[in-house]
Scaffold this active site. Structure first.
Site, PDB file in Angstrom:
ATOM      1  N   LYS A  54       0.827  -1.392  -0.315  1.00 55.61           N
ATOM      2  CA  LYS A  54       0.044   0.185  -0.431  1.00 55.61           C
ATOM      3  C   LYS A  54       1.062   1.308  -0.201  1.00 55.61           C
ATOM      4  CE  LYS A  54      -4.148  -2.433   2.404  1.00 55.61           C
ATOM      5  NZ  LYS A  54      -4.905  -2.750   3.812  1.00 55.61           N
ATOM      6  N   GLN A  98      -4.396  -1.568  10.242  1.00 59.64           N
ATOM      7  CA  GLN A  98      -3.724  -2.948   9.383  1.00 59.64           C
ATOM      8  C   GLN A  98      -4.754  -4.158  10.004  1.00 59.64           C
ATOM      9  OE1 GLN A  98      -2.970  -3.642   6.304  1.00 59.64           O
ATOM     10  NE2 GLN A  98      -4.002  -5.897   5.968  1.00 59.64           N
ATOM     11  N   ASP A 121     -10.575   3.637   5.268  1.00 59.96           N
ATOM     12  CA  ASP A 121     -10.562   2.010   5.008  1.00 59.96           C
ATOM     13  C   ASP A 121     -12.455   1.886   4.805  1.00 59.96           C
ATOM     14  OD1 ASP A 121      -8.618   0.198   4.250  1.00 59.96           O
ATOM     15  OD2 ASP A 121      -8.260  -0.475   6.435  1.00 59.96           O
TER      16      ASP A 121
END
Ligand code: NDP
Length: 296
Positions: A54, A98, A121
């Site tokens: 990412k 994450q 997200d």
């Protein structure tokens, strides 16, 4: 007749070029560089690899990324404090935590502490709640299901009124994918490990999104001729004939299903590259919202 192959790499490259151009324009016109904070807790090798990918993609399109690597022993309070600092940092427009987090961390509390406008997200309970409600729009859509919808639009399939089957009900893929399809007026069936006669249910699908994590589970005789098949699955299987002794496959038996489907994504090379692309797009959007709010 063989299905149209939906090439996620090509679509992702094109979208990333568009994002890079928009980032440059933002820098030129507003003097603002979109910034993503990537928070990794613990030393899960797969998570470390995802975060690295990412961050490299951020660099490629001109987005700043700030890495925070914390030990597995990090406490809830320490992680919460970092999130509050990132919420207050004007250089950070998006915050990515994450997943999965270590077991002793309350994931819901951490995701809920992320400022809504930085929840790139799309996992903040308010964003998910809006996604689940009729007539409401989340600020950000979770990247993987968002990518699935873009792929459906790329093949021009009529989502409204279609029978859509989503295989899997995880918080990060299956559930939000089903909600997005419902927002677009599909008739949606969600399948999971207790679903009876899975092949018969899957055969009703004009649109199938497979996200179960079971290598090549969906067979040709499960698929309605002409259906559009989006394979989210990414599974490592042993293969002594492969150079590394293993290879990656999806949840769909690609070689046989492509002979039945109207369009199909390969895996790898379908949804995977779209996931990162949609995260970049969400980060750009977060920066645009910050500029609009500041009246710059
Ligand atoms: P989860 O393990 O969180 O969820 C799997 C879902 O599939 C669950 O809802 C489970 O049902 C259901 N399921 C499992 N086995 C069966 C079965 N035999 N029959 C019917 N349903 C079943 O997985 P994720 O959603 O996180 O990921 C799914 C796949 O997508 C994985 O291969 C993952 O690697 C991949 N993935 C790919 C991404 C990408 O960017 N390409 C991003 C995220 C994931 P139940 O709820 O009843 O347990």
């Amino acid at each position: 007749m063989s299905a149209q192959i939906i090439d996620g790499n090509v679509i992702a490259e094109r979208m990333q070029a568009e994002i890079a151009a928009a980032v440059q324009k933002m820098k030129d016109e507003h003097g603002v560089t979109p910034g993503l904070a990537a928070v990794l807790v613990g030393d899960n090798p797969a998570s470390r690899q995802y975060v690295g990918m990412k961050r490299r993609r951020c660099a490629k399109v001109g987005i700043d990324s700030f890495g925070y690597e914390l030990p597995a022993t990090t406490t809830q309070e320490e992680l919460h404090k970092l999130i509050l600092e990132l919420n207050a940092d004007p250089k950070v427009h998006g915050i990515l935590v994450q997943l999965p987090l270590p077991d002793h961390i309350d994931e819901e509390a951490i995701l809920g502490a992320i400022q809504l406008e930085k929840d790139v997200d799309g996992f903040h309970p308010v964003n998910i709640g809006r996604l689940a409600m009729k007539g409401r729009e989340p600020l950000f859509i979770p990247a993987t299901p968002y990518g699935c919808m873009v792929l459906l639009d790329e093949v021009g399939v009529q989502v409204s009124g279609a029978n859509a089957v989503v295989l899997g009900r995880s918080n990060i893929v299956g559930l939000p994918a089903a909600m997005l399809l419902l927002h677009r007026n599909a008739t949606v069936t969600i399948c999971h490990s207790r679903t009876k006669d899975l092949p018969a249910v899957v055969r009703t699908a004009d649109i199938l999104i497979a996200a179960v994590g079971r290598p090549e589970m969906v067979k040709a005789d499960w698929v309605k001729p002409g259906a559009v098949v989006i394979d989210v699955g990414s599974n490592r299987i042993e293969d002594p004939t492969a150079e590394k002794g293993y290879r990656w496959v999806g949840d769909v038996a690609f070689d046989e299903v492509k002979e039945v489907a109207g369009a199909i994504t390969p895996s790898p090379g379908g949804v995977g590259p779209m996931t990162i692309t949609m995260l970049l797009k969400n980060t750009l959007r977060a920066a645009e919202m910050a500029i609009a709010k500041a009246g710059k």
